[in-house]
Design an enzyme around this catalytic site. Sequence first.
Site, PDB file in Angstrom:
ATOM      1  N   GLY A 158       1.477  -2.811  -6.242  1.00 56.74           N
ATOM      2  CA  GLY A 158       1.681  -1.199  -5.774  1.00 56.74           C
ATOM      3  C   GLY A 158       0.044  -1.148  -6.228  1.00 56.74           C
ATOM      4  O   GLY A 158      -0.556  -1.096  -5.241  1.00 56.74           O
ATOM      5  N   GLY A 159       0.106   0.207  -6.830  1.00 57.01           N
ATOM      6  CA  GLY A 159      -0.824   0.496  -7.416  1.00 57.01           C
ATOM      7  C   GLY A 159      -2.786   0.115  -7.043  1.00 57.01           C
ATOM      8  O   GLY A 159      -3.285   0.325  -7.071  1.00 57.01           O
ATOM      9  N   TRP A 204       1.072  -1.284  -0.296  1.00 54.39           N
ATOM     10  CA  TRP A 204       0.251  -0.002   0.033  1.00 54.39           C
ATOM     11  C   TRP A 204       0.745   0.946  -0.046  1.00 54.39           C
ATOM     12  O   TRP A 204      -0.062   2.377  -0.204  1.00 54.39           O
ATOM     13  CB  TRP A 204      -1.497   0.033   1.315  1.00 54.39           C
ATOM     14  CG  TRP A 204      -2.475  -0.987   0.884  1.00 54.39           C
ATOM     15  CD1 TRP A 204      -2.590  -1.700   0.497  1.00 54.39           C
ATOM     16  CD2 TRP A 204      -3.207  -1.096   1.930  1.00 54.39           C
ATOM     17  NE1 TRP A 204      -3.351  -2.556   0.665  1.00 54.39           N
ATOM     18  CE2 TRP A 204      -3.633  -2.524   1.555  1.00 54.39           C
ATOM     19  CE3 TRP A 204      -3.140  -1.450   3.491  1.00 54.39           C
ATOM     20  CZ2 TRP A 204      -4.607  -3.122   2.478  1.00 54.39           C
ATOM     21  CZ3 TRP A 204      -4.067  -1.599   4.509  1.00 54.39           C
ATOM     22  CH2 TRP A 204      -5.112  -2.945   3.635  1.00 54.39           C
ATOM     23  N   LYS A 205       2.431   1.449   0.309  1.00 54.84           N
ATOM     24  CA  LYS A 205       2.867   2.281   0.248  1.00 54.84           C
ATOM     25  C   LYS A 205       2.469   3.387   1.306  1.00 54.84           C
ATOM     26  O   LYS A 205       1.715   2.820   2.377  1.00 54.84           O
ATOM     27  CB  LYS A 205       3.467   3.101  -0.846  1.00 54.84           C
ATOM     28  CG  LYS A 205       3.524   2.023  -1.970  1.00 54.84           C
ATOM     29  CD  LYS A 205       4.385   2.741  -3.329  1.00 54.84           C
ATOM     30  CE  LYS A 205       4.079   0.913  -4.370  1.00 54.84           C
ATOM     31  NZ  LYS A 205       5.106   1.743  -5.413  1.00 54.84           N
ATOM     32  N   HIS A 217      12.951  -1.810  -0.497  1.00 56.54           N
ATOM     33  CA  HIS A 217      12.208  -1.582  -1.736  1.00 56.54           C
ATOM     34  C   HIS A 217      13.485  -0.762  -2.779  1.00 56.54           C
ATOM     35  O   HIS A 217      13.432   0.306  -1.956  1.00 56.54           O
ATOM     36  CB  HIS A 217      10.651  -1.293  -0.957  1.00 56.54           C
ATOM     37  CG  HIS A 217       9.680  -1.318  -2.176  1.00 56.54           C
ATOM     38  ND1 HIS A 217      10.074   0.476  -3.353  1.00 56.54           N
ATOM     39  CD2 HIS A 217       8.585  -1.554  -2.710  1.00 56.54           C
ATOM     40  CE1 HIS A 217       8.842  -0.103  -4.238  1.00 56.54           C
ATOM     41  NE2 HIS A 217       8.600  -0.932  -3.930  1.00 56.54           N
TER      42      HIS A 217
END
Length: 258
Positions: free
Chosen positions: A240-241, A16-17, A101
């Site tokens: 990610g996104g 989710w960053k 990362h």
Amino acid sequence: MVRGGRTRVPLIVGNWKMFKTSAEGAQFVRELVDALGALDDRQVMVAPPFTGLYEAAKAAEGTSISVAAQDVFWEWEGAYTGEVSATMLAALGVSAAIIGHSERRRYFGETDESVAKKVWAALDRGLLPIMCVGETEEEREAGLTEEVLARQVPAGLASVRVEDGGSVAIAYEPVWAIGTGKTATPEVAGKAIAHVREQVKDTFGPEAARAMRILYGGSVGPDNIDELMAQPGIDGVLVGGASLQLGSFVRIVRYERA
Ligand code: PGA
């Protein structure tokens, strides 16, 4: 052996960053659990920011979803302002930690040496280290992809004992594909991943190389997941996104064999 003839259980991780508050994350986990039901042939994780780990882990307890942190520090406790240890994460019910990362390497000074210490610390506390490696666009254009991987993989695994080799996951994430919409083709990803597995074999021997899960990451989405997962060496994805919206993440988790 699991269904489809794979010996390694596929792993799908949503990174989710720096998105989602704690409440939003917990809600997402509840909805994800409802949408997915029981999963017996694949493992699913979400990686919220540190502030969301507790609530996400609570929401995931007793379900087939588990929770990963996005980083971890290598000391257990001490005067390290701002850091969080593997002991603390394990106590919270966290199962894994993403380490090294490319955004951490690029913006926060992460090095192969710090990655190695973090991988060791995570393993020691029973967390699955998900160690990220991958070349930049300049490195790829200069033909250095294999060289970069041949450096990052053994360096990051430097403190891992041979018998623990299979307890680490590696995410191959070409930096030029992260958040850019430029996914590596399944063939390019498969080739780089085969090279990563070669490095693992050189470092730990064939058994660890066979046991270790190697994921692909970089603009993974509902449109390319099936063909990526059709590559025999790709054991899962770090997303990610596309992991931030329930519908797209559910579709990714439910990839179909091409
Ligand atoms: P992306 O990010 O799927 O948004 O490209 C992947 C990652 O950084 O792990």
